[in-house]
Design a protein around this motif. Sequence first.
Motif, mmCIF file in Angstrom:
data_model
loop_
_atom_site.group_PDB
_atom_site.id
_atom_site.type_symbol
_atom_site.label_atom_id
_atom_site.label_comp_id
_atom_site.label_asym_id
_atom_site.label_seq_id
_atom_site.Cartn_x
_atom_site.Cartn_y
_atom_site.Cartn_z
ATOM 1 N N LYS A 117 -9.462 -0.243 7.803
ATOM 2 C CA LYS A 117 -8.676 0.339 6.845
ATOM 3 C C LYS A 117 -7.140 0.037 6.878
ATOM 4 N N CYS A 118 -6.669 -0.444 5.931
ATOM 5 C CA CYS A 118 -5.038 -0.724 5.650
ATOM 6 C C CYS A 118 -4.573 0.414 6.105
ATOM 7 N N THR A 119 -3.418 0.454 6.719
ATOM 8 C CA THR A 119 -2.469 1.433 7.259
ATOM 9 C C THR A 119 -1.669 2.094 6.166
ATOM 10 N N HIS A 120 -1.728 1.422 4.958
ATOM 11 C CA HIS A 120 -0.808 1.617 3.787
ATOM 12 C C HIS A 120 -1.633 3.047 3.114
ATOM 13 N N LEU A 121 -2.692 2.800 2.276
ATOM 14 C CA LEU A 121 -3.405 3.829 1.843
ATOM 15 C C LEU A 121 -5.105 3.537 2.069
ATOM 16 N N GLY A 122 -5.333 2.698 2.962
ATOM 17 C CA GLY A 122 -6.900 3.251 3.536
ATOM 18 C C GLY A 122 -7.700 1.935 2.848
ATOM 19 N N ALA A 134 -6.040 -9.672 4.664
ATOM 20 C CA ALA A 134 -5.221 -9.215 3.568
ATOM 21 C C ALA A 134 -5.832 -7.963 2.802
ATOM 22 N N CYS A 135 -4.940 -7.228 2.406
ATOM 23 C CA CYS A 135 -5.623 -6.036 1.561
ATOM 24 C C CYS A 135 -5.506 -6.285 0.044
ATOM 25 N N PRO A 136 -6.410 -6.067 -0.408
ATOM 26 C CA PRO A 136 -6.555 -6.158 -1.922
ATOM 27 C C PRO A 136 -5.583 -5.187 -2.909
ATOM 28 N N CYS A 137 -5.441 -3.997 -2.354
ATOM 29 C CA CYS A 137 -4.776 -3.028 -3.219
ATOM 30 C C CYS A 137 -3.193 -3.408 -3.305
ATOM 31 N N HIS A 138 -2.602 -3.456 -2.397
ATOM 32 C CA HIS A 138 -1.005 -3.777 -2.676
ATOM 33 C C HIS A 138 -0.621 -4.729 -1.819
ATOM 34 N N ALA A 139 -1.517 -5.894 -1.536
ATOM 35 C CA ALA A 139 -1.295 -7.013 -0.796
ATOM 36 C C ALA A 139 -0.443 -7.155 0.288
ATOM 37 N N SER A 140 -0.684 -5.937 1.092
ATOM 38 C CA SER A 140 -0.186 -6.098 2.617
ATOM 39 C C SER A 140 -1.107 -7.187 3.321
ATOM 40 N N THR A 141 -0.291 -7.688 4.257
ATOM 41 C CA THR A 141 -1.273 -8.783 5.172
ATOM 42 C C THR A 141 -0.632 -8.437 6.522
HETATM 43 S S1 FES Z 1 -3.754 0.213 0.517
HETATM 44 FE FE1 FES Z 1 -3.408 -1.814 1.592
HETATM 45 S S2 FES Z 1 -1.457 -2.224 0.855
HETATM 46 FE FE2 FES Z 1 -1.919 -0.581 -0.244
#
Ligand code: FES
Length: 171
Positions: A93-98, A111-118
């Motif tokens: 789970k990405c720590t931005h929005l999951g 890499a997170c597909p939602c908002h490009a966090s790495t």
């Molecule tokens: S949920 Fe991963 S960057 Fe937003």
Amino acid sequence: MSIEKQPQNQTSNRRTFLSRLWIGLGLVALVQFLGGALAFLVSGTGKKVASKPLFIEVGPVDNFAPGSVTLIRQGELYLNRLEDGGFLALSRKCTHLGCAIAWDEEQKLFACPCHASTFDKSGRVLKAPAPRPLDQHPLVIENGNLSIDIETRRRRQSIKPEQLTYAVKKG
Ligand code: FES
């Protein structure tokens, strides 16, 4: 007379409808806000996101080569063995929005597909908007076998050497 009243009634009905629509939308927004605020408060109160441990066996330590990253689907997590032999189980789970992160073997990062966090292999944020490192699952090594608690996720604010687990103590 009745012909002149009809447009007023229509206008009045339209106003009533629009008022109710705005009230409805306002309520939906309020509920969403309160739900988000509650989730934020609950998740921010402790280090553990879940409280009931559930360990699953994932196999002998020798099955995981140093430098390997293995997706453990049952727990929606990655088991990483760092180059020095230390193990780390990271939540997907990405720590931005999951959103579910994915390992990019070529670039050697998550890499997170939602908002490009790495994130790097230890879960450290390389690129925002993710606000903190990937959560960690507890793991134990007994008689050379690895087990991971798939229910418990620990929030981390930083990366520390003691977060790694070794088959044989270093030193
Ligand atoms: S949920 Fe991963 S960057 Fe937003």
